[in-house]
Design a protein around this motif. Structure first.
Motif, PDB file in Angstrom:
ATOM      1  N   VAL A 198       0.826  -1.209   0.000  1.00 43.97           N
ATOM      2  CA  VAL A 198       0.000   0.000   0.000  1.00 43.97           C
ATOM      3  C   VAL A 198       0.857   1.254   0.000  1.00 43.97           C
ATOM      4  CG1 VAL A 198      -1.609   1.366   1.386  1.00 43.97           C
ATOM      5  CG2 VAL A 198      -2.035  -1.071   1.020  1.00 43.97           C
ATOM      6  N   GLU A 199       1.862   1.321   0.834  1.00 39.99           N
ATOM      7  CA  GLU A 199       2.640   2.552   0.959  1.00 39.99           C
ATOM      8  C   GLU A 199       3.359   2.895  -0.346  1.00 39.99           C
ATOM      9  OE1 GLU A 199       3.588   6.031   2.136  1.00 39.99           O
ATOM     10  OE2 GLU A 199       2.309   4.737   3.378  1.00 39.99           O
ATOM     11  N   SER A 200       3.861   1.883  -1.062  1.00 39.98           N
ATOM     12  CA  SER A 200       4.532   2.168  -2.333  1.00 39.98           C
ATOM     13  C   SER A 200       3.533   2.694  -3.361  1.00 39.98           C
ATOM     14  CB  SER A 200       5.238   0.921  -2.866  1.00 39.98           C
ATOM     15  OG  SER A 200       4.304  -0.122  -3.131  1.00 39.98           O
ATOM     16  N   ARG A 241       0.821   9.966  -4.921  1.00 39.44           N
ATOM     17  CA  ARG A 241       1.088  11.334  -4.480  1.00 39.44           C
ATOM     18  C   ARG A 241       2.000  12.058  -5.468  1.00 39.44           C
ATOM     19  NH1 ARG A 241       2.836   8.595   0.904  1.00 39.44           N
ATOM     20  NH2 ARG A 241       0.844   8.274   1.989  1.00 39.44           N
ATOM     21  N   TYR A 242       2.932  11.304  -6.052  1.00 36.43           N
ATOM     22  CA  TYR A 242       3.901  11.876  -6.987  1.00 36.43           C
ATOM     23  C   TYR A 242       3.313  12.049  -8.379  1.00 36.43           C
ATOM     24  CZ  TYR A 242       8.469  12.614  -9.183  1.00 36.43           C
ATOM     25  OH  TYR A 242       9.544  13.145  -9.868  1.00 36.43           O
ATOM     26  N   ARG A 243       2.261  11.292  -8.707  1.00 36.22           N
ATOM     27  CA  ARG A 243       1.597  11.317 -10.016  1.00 36.22           C
ATOM     28  C   ARG A 243       2.593  10.931 -11.120  1.00 36.22           C
ATOM     29  NH1 ARG A 243      -1.532  16.796 -10.795  1.00 36.22           N
ATOM     30  NH2 ARG A 243       0.512  17.628 -10.269  1.00 36.22           N
ATOM     31  N   ASP A 244       2.968   9.663 -11.093  1.00 34.58           N
ATOM     32  CA  ASP A 244       3.991   9.140 -12.003  1.00 34.58           C
ATOM     33  C   ASP A 244       3.389   8.842 -13.376  1.00 34.58           C
ATOM     34  OD1 ASP A 244       5.999   7.877 -13.322  1.00 34.58           O
ATOM     35  OD2 ASP A 244       6.342   6.318 -11.834  1.00 34.58           O
ATOM     36  N   THR A 245       3.536   9.790 -14.313  1.00 34.20           N
ATOM     37  CA  THR A 245       2.952   9.646 -15.644  1.00 34.20           C
ATOM     38  C   THR A 245       3.800   8.799 -16.596  1.00 34.20           C
ATOM     39  OG1 THR A 245       4.006  11.704 -16.355  1.00 34.20           O
ATOM     40  CG2 THR A 245       1.779  11.859 -15.462  1.00 34.20           C
TER      41      THR A 245
END
Length: 317
Positions: free
Chosen positions: A228-230, A236-240
């Motif tokens: 879950v944490e990963s 949160r970072y919004r890795d596109t």
């Protein structure tokens, strides 16, 4: 005799399912929420929109105008706008994805995993396609088989049913002029959408009475069998850089609440699934799935009361 203290009035939280371009449904639901809560409680509520504001319905542009207007119209409310998979793809096409994560080879690097689907899905090959994210090309493409056999309806332009969004901005489906036609404030709205929202001390009615829990809202959900944490860190970072974000697009793999959240008694809320599903602290609120004849639903916390645009709670005139 000492005064008896009044019971604490809990702040209302409204969880609003996928709007999918239906401004009339949204406006009616909004009025019904105010009627159900009362003006005072409604004006101080936390409003969490669960994503997918575009496609399928005819009024994407008007829906986004409505959402953008809320902070000035209701300054005492708090508003959260989650990103849905449709919003991600729309943003990708018009160049409104967050730019802080760009693969070394550009968004072209996202194509490889799905190239076997390019011909069947009729990916966009117009102006600027060489640098687009794969989901942008799928969103603006023209799918070959027009019948969506699973839903028994006809695709509206692309596999994302994006034809109505193009039309709402006065542009033919799949035309690059959409990039110019979408107003700057709409692009900024799409670029700013969050992929996860975390809220502490949310009050909810349970079988044991009112209790307080952390709430995590993600459009499709957290992958049940991944850490879950990963996942939260990535959201949160919004890795596109990913070709497909499971937390925005997944189905069976994100349906159940992860054990870590269940053990900590955390509320997990999503839209996306075309279903209204309440299982303990796992809440899925998307009763319409973007279909014209199904209602747009919301849930009010702490009561867990379901409010729909079809409810007769306000004067229709």
């Amino acid at each position: 005799m000492a005064d008896v203290p009044k019971p604490r009035e809990e702040r209302a939280v409204c969880l609003i399912g996928d709007v999918h371009g239906y401004i009339s449904k949204l406006e009616r639901l909004w009025r019904n929420l105010e009627s159900a809560l009362g003006t005072s409680s409604f004006e101080t509520a936390l409003i969490i929109f669960l994503g997918d504001y575009c496609d399928r319905g005819p009024d994407t542009s008007r829906v986004i105008d409505f959402l953008i207007s809320l902070p000035s119209r209701y300054p005492r409310q708090s508003h959260v706008f989650l990103c849905g998979n449709h919003d991600f793809a729309f943003a990708a096409f018009i160049g409104a994805l967050p730019q802080h994560v760009l693969p070394a080879g550009g968004f072209r690097q996202t194509w490889d995993e799905y190239l076997q689907n390019e011909e069947r899905e009729g990916w966009y090959k117009g102006e600027g396609y060489e640098v687009m994210h794969v989901q942008a090309r799928r969103w603006a493409g023209s799918i070959k088989e027009k019948l969506n056999a699973k839903k028994g309806i006809i695709y509206q332009g692309s596999i994302y049913d994006a034809g109505t969004t193009f039309k709402s901005y006065g542009v033919p489906h799949g035309h690059p002029d959409l990039m110019k036609a979408v107003p700057k404030e709409h692009k900024e709205f799409l670029a700013d959408l969050v992929w996860v929202h975390e809220e502490d001390n949310v009050c909810i009615q349970t079988s044991e009475g009112l209790s307080y829990h952390k709430l995590i809202a993600v459009h499709a959900g957290l992958v049940t069998k991944q850490d879950v944490e990963s996942q939260l860190k990535m959201l949160r970072y919004r890795d596109t850089s990913q070709p497909k974000v499971a937390n925005l697009s997944g189905r069976k793999d994100v349906w159940d609440i992860p054990k870590a959240l269940a053990d900590e008694k955390i509320i997990e809320v999503s839209g996306h699934h075309g279903a209204l599903h309440i299982d303990g602290l796992r809440l899925i609120i998307d009763e319409s799935g973007g279909l014209k004849d199904l209602p747009l639903a919301a849930m009010i916390l702490p009561s867990k009361r379901i409010i729909r645009n079809t409810d007769v709670l306000v004067d229709q005139h």
